[in-house]
Scaffold this active site. Structure first.
Site, mmCIF file in Angstrom:
data_model
loop_
_atom_site.group_PDB
_atom_site.id
_atom_site.type_symbol
_atom_site.label_atom_id
_atom_site.label_comp_id
_atom_site.label_asym_id
_atom_site.label_seq_id
_atom_site.Cartn_x
_atom_site.Cartn_y
_atom_site.Cartn_z
ATOM 1 N N GLU A 77 0.836 -1.207 0.000
ATOM 2 C CA GLU A 77 0.000 0.000 0.000
ATOM 3 C C GLU A 77 0.875 1.264 0.000
ATOM 4 O OE1 GLU A 77 -3.418 -2.092 2.885
ATOM 5 O OE2 GLU A 77 -1.833 -0.843 3.740
ATOM 6 N N ASP A 124 -12.103 -6.588 -0.184
ATOM 7 C CA ASP A 124 -12.869 -7.833 -0.056
ATOM 8 C C ASP A 124 -14.215 -7.552 0.597
ATOM 9 O OD1 ASP A 124 -10.500 -7.639 2.063
ATOM 10 O OD2 ASP A 124 -12.254 -8.434 3.097
HETATM 11 N N1 ADE Z 1 -8.015 -5.130 5.202
HETATM 12 C C1 ADE Z 1 -8.457 -5.548 4.003
HETATM 13 N N2 ADE Z 1 -9.472 -6.437 4.159
HETATM 14 C C2 ADE Z 1 -9.679 -6.574 5.490
HETATM 15 C C3 ADE Z 1 -10.566 -7.337 6.274
HETATM 16 N N3 ADE Z 1 -11.444 -8.151 5.728
HETATM 17 N N4 ADE Z 1 -10.474 -7.221 7.609
HETATM 18 C C4 ADE Z 1 -9.565 -6.393 8.167
HETATM 19 N N5 ADE Z 1 -8.704 -5.672 7.491
HETATM 20 C C5 ADE Z 1 -8.751 -5.731 6.154
#
Ligand code: ADE
Length: 268
Positions: free
Chosen positions: A39, A226
């Site tokens: 990132e 996600d």
């Molecule tokens: N960063 C990206 N996806 C995540 C998730 N599902 N839970 C916590 N941090 C995240």
């Protein structure tokens, strides 16, 4: 009034004046806290930042500062670095708290930006690649079922309000819930729903806690990799989308910096 109260009032008045002064001078020093190297590096490249080899941080810590000037802003991208034993990014609340504290002490920033990826919730109409500004933060994995300690554990707080930034950049706004796990246990899920969160990360509420303690304004820019309440396994979906979504994050942070340039904290 007793002398003690007089002096307390003077100190309070001076503190209020200092806050007002800080809010009304153009933002100059910015700390961007980013947990993962994937990132952070696109921003380092884009803004041609240099790595600080003469670290401001204690000897031996893996924390990395990249610095440089963009427009009229002194940028500092702070990445907690790789875990010394395991060699993976030092994600999560402990490293985030430590680097936030150390960066504030060393750099006295006018503003902190916590940028990173997050999981989103389709129940909140969140999509992959959406970029959120967090209106509120809270923890979802600090359960202390004793009156008042329960609220301390959740640590819910409103973030620093940036109505002009929000309007200009047309980002999504939503609540952010933080915990130290990428996946989501049923207990976490109940807390995240209680927190009314649209996005979930592993650092935000910890950064907010430290920044609040030291009275530094902080904003949260989170890009969704996600869908936590979707069909795909979280870890797989996260890894699959990480690089592409980082581009959206990088663009959003750039637009935020362009907006901030030349403004005071009170104008955000
Ligand atoms: N960063 C990206 N996806 C995540 C998730 N599902 N839970 C916590 N941090 C995240």
């Amino acid at each position: 009034m007793a002398p003690h109260n007089d002096s307390t009032e003077v100190v309070e008045e001076r503190a209020t004046t200092m806050v007002a002064d800080a809010e009304n001078k153009p933002i100059s020093t910015i700390v961007i806290i980013i947990a993962m190297q994937t990132e952070a590096l696109p921003l380092v490249t884009k803004f041609q930042l240099s790595e600080d080899h003469d670290s401001l941080f204690p000897k031996g810590v893996p924390w990395v500062r990249y610095y440089g000037v963009y427009k009229d802003l002194n940028l500092n991208v702070i990445w907690p670095g790789k875990d010394p034993l395991l060699g993976v990014d030092s994600v999560g609340t402990i490293s985030a708290s430590l680097v936030t504290y150390a960066s504030i002490q060393a750099l006295k920033p006018d503003l902190i930006i916590n940028a990173g990826t997050a999981g989103g919730f389709k129940a909140k109409e969140t999509c992959i690649g959406d970029v959120y500004l967090a209106s509120d933060v809270a923890f979802h994995d600090r359960r202390i079922p004793i009156p008042v300690f329960d609220q301390y554990g959740i640590g819910a707080r409103k973030t620093f309000s940036t109505p002009n930034l929000l309007k200009e950049l047309n980002l999504k706004i939503g609540k952010l819930s933080t915990g130290d796990s990428l996946d989501m246990s049923p207990q976490d899920e109940a807390s995240i729903i209680a927190n009314d969160a649209a996005v979930k990360d592993m650092e935000g509420a910890a950064v907010a806690y430290v920044a609040d303690l030291l009275s530094v304004p902080v904003i949260f820019v989170k890009a969704v990799t996600d869908i936590v309440d979707g069909d795909k396994p979280t870890a797989e979906e996260f890894l699959q989308n990480l690089v592409a979504v980082t581009t959206a994050l990088d663009q959003a942070v750039t637009r935020v910096l362009d907006f901030i340039s030349g403004k005071c904290v009170s104008e955000l």
